[in-house]
Design an enzyme around this catalytic site. Structure first.
Site, PDB file in Angstrom:
ATOM      1  N   ARG A   1      11.379  -6.043  -9.883  1.00 31.46           N
ATOM      2  CA  ARG A   1      11.230  -6.098  -8.710  1.00 31.46           C
ATOM      3  C   ARG A   1      10.602  -7.515  -8.190  1.00 31.46           C
ATOM      4  NH1 ARG A   1       7.599  -0.740  -9.356  1.00 31.46           N
ATOM      5  NH2 ARG A   1       6.574  -1.555 -11.350  1.00 31.46           N
TER       6      ARG A   1
ATOM      7  N   TYR B   1       4.282  -3.566   4.129  1.00 35.50           N
ATOM      8  CA  TYR B   1       4.799  -3.277   2.769  1.00 35.50           C
ATOM      9  C   TYR B   1       3.428  -2.675   2.010  1.00 35.50           C
ATOM     10  CZ  TYR B   1       5.213  -1.760  -2.750  1.00 35.50           C
ATOM     11  OH  TYR B   1       5.141  -1.494  -3.794  1.00 35.50           O
TER      12      TYR B   1
ATOM     13  N   PHE C   1     -18.176   3.428  -3.761  1.00 35.28           N
ATOM     14  CA  PHE C   1     -16.919   4.164  -4.083  1.00 35.28           C
ATOM     15  C   PHE C   1     -16.239   2.368  -3.272  1.00 35.28           C
ATOM     16  CE2 PHE C   1     -13.011   5.624  -1.683  1.00 35.28           C
ATOM     17  CZ  PHE C   1     -12.114   6.104  -3.488  1.00 35.28           C
TER      18      PHE C   1
ATOM     19  N   ARG D   1      -1.051 -10.466  -9.493  1.00 28.16           N
ATOM     20  CA  ARG D   1      -1.363 -10.815 -10.923  1.00 28.16           C
ATOM     21  C   ARG D   1      -0.264  -9.543 -11.803  1.00 28.16           C
ATOM     22  NH1 ARG D   1      -5.466  -5.210 -12.777  1.00 28.16           N
ATOM     23  NH2 ARG D   1      -3.174  -4.532 -11.556  1.00 28.16           N
TER      24      ARG D   1
END
Length: 481
Positions: free
Chosen positions: A238, A181, A298, A228
């Site tokens: 979920r 997933y 980034f 978290r």
């Protein structure tokens, strides 16, 4: 206008305010976006970028101009795809073809979508998705091909998950399913970004030969978010914690939120943290392959935020009550640190790995494994940046540091020790003398008489210590009193 609670918080935590001010005043972006040179549709795209992402928006807009627009559009496209996948109000028969065909939708002029539920937070992006399509068609063909390929893979993965009745009903079952997933929703993002970096010649092409490195970059961020957000996901019905992990600690997933099972819940979350720590070494290795400073910032800033968040949620009971986040001051401090170089990023990871290890407790079934995982991170960083001087070590092992030099160094150290020892003795004697003189003064000692006798050259006391003018018997009256 700041709230009273914020003002009070910063008064109690001045370092937090200091970090925010430093970031605002002293942060010097490598590149700065120039809206004056942008079309109206591109300005719209950046408007929705700011709305949909608080964490990534700032670092995207400081990217090298070569990648600024492709990466911004890549993010918006995947955000649009994710908004369709997350919306439980869209029927599966409608959702599945959208997910599997989204890469082709990117070529349809004027395409928009307004079938999201009213409470879907990013529905406005899809309502005005035509601006994204317009700008996407102007991107270089090589970048377009990469973005479409990743969009297709992610869309098919999301569609497979949407069709998985077991997953939708009971949540993720195994760790393998959990990582699959994370691959579809984050690992593929790392893959796509790496291809963009290499295509623009801003990263080492060797990264493409090690796809597991980019995979770990995405997995680490996604796993941290899942750990978290357990309370928020539970409220939205979920479940992303794999049953293979939580079933070791409680009988039902809902039991994790029962205060009576707090210790078991904390042990469960610490095992999730242990799983995430396994990606850290490959993340650090990946960042060593970035050649451009803006691209390094980034990729490094989110990773630094992730390790700090992981330390914050580790054995933190509040994650079962609400969403726990690092403070804005800590975030600004981390951004300042991580936008320098790989060594400072490694220092951040070492610092938070040590904090996790310090918070670790023998009561946790995974105590030993977590300690080992934190130790491996420190060991890996030590292999990259040894704390000792490698040149001196190499010379010493080769026998090129002579015995004479070693003896001179030892003699110098011995002399230094003697000096400090004498200094300590003299200081002690001075302190004792000062205390004795002070005690005598308080007891009534007449130092003025002693000084007068010394001035006269009288170094040996006479038989009587009283001056001749004083009588042996005191006067019955005391005029001064």
């Amino acid at each position: 206008m700041p709230k009273a609670s914020q003002i009070l918080y910063f008064l109690v935590h001045p370092n937090q305010l200091r970090a925010i001010i430093q970031w605002k005043l002293w942060h010097d972006p490598v590149h700065t976006r120039n809206p004056a040179k942008e079309s109206e549709t591109l300005k719209q795209c950046f408007h929705y970028l700011n709305l949909t992402s608080r964490s990534f928006s700032a670092v995207i807009q400081e990217l090298n101009p070569e990648l600024l627009v492709p990466v911004a559009l890549f993010y918006l496209i995947l955000r649009g795809l994710d908004t369709i996948e997350d919306d439980m109000t869209i029927p599966l028969k409608r959702k599945e073809p959208l997910l599997r065909n989204f890469q082709n939708i990117l070529e349809e002029d004027g395409w928009t979508f307004n079938e999201n539920g009213p409470n879907e937070k990013d529905r406005d992006l899809l309502v005005h998705f035509d601006c994204v399509v317009t700008e996407f068609k102007l991107v270089k063909p090589a970048y377009k091909a990469i973005i479409k390929d990743i969009t297709e893979k992610m869309g098919n993965g999301m569609a497979d998950n949407a069709n998985n009745a077991e997953l939708n009903t009971n949540g993720i079952a195994t760790v393998k399913e959990y990582e699959l997933y994370c691959h579809y929703v984050a690992g593929l993002v790392g893959d796509g970004l790496t291809q963009l970096f290499v295509e623009s010649n801003l990263a080492n092409p060797a990264l493409l030969r090690r796809p597991e490195l980019a995979e770990s970059m995405g997995q680490f961020l996604q796993k941290t978010n899942i750990i978290r957000d357990i309370r928020e996901d539970f409220d939205d019905k979920r479940r992303f914690y794999p049953k293979e992990i939580w079933s070791k600690h409680v009988d039902k997933f809902d039991d994790l939120f029962d205060p009576k099972n707090l210790d078991k819940a904390l042990n469960c979350s610490s095992e999730m943290v242990l799983n995430a720590l396994g990606n850290v070494e490959e993340c650090l290795f990946y960042m060593a392959g970035i050649k451009d400073q803006s691209v390094f910032n980034f990729v490094a800033i989110p990773q630094a935020m992730a390790i700090a968040t992981l330390e914050l949620v580790f054995r933190n009971p509040n994650i079962f009550k609400t969403v726990v986040k690092i403070t804005k001051g800590d975030a600004c401090h981390l951004m300042m640190e991580s936008s320098q170089n790989l060594r400072t990023v490694c220092d951040i990871f070492k610092r938070y790995a040590r904090r996790i290890s310090k918070k670790n407790t023998p009561k946790d079934p995974n105590f030993l494994q977590i300690s080992v995982a934190c130790g491996k991170i420190e060991q890996f960083i030590e292999s990259l940046y040894p704390t000792q001087d490698p040149k001196q070590l190499a010379l010493k092992h080769k026998g090129e540091i002579s015995a004479v030099h070693q003896k001179a160094a030892e003699d110098k150290e011995a002399k230094s020790d003697i000096f400090f020892l004498l200094l300590a003795v003299m200081g002690t004697l001075f302190l004792i003398s000062a205390l004795m003189i002070g005690a005598a003064y308080l007891a009534g000692a007449r130092f003025d008489i002693a000084f007068d006798e010394l001035k006269k050259g009288q170094f040996i006391p006479k038989g009587s210590s009283l001056p001749l003018s004083q009588s042996a018997n005191p006067s019955p009256t005391h005029g001064e009193l």
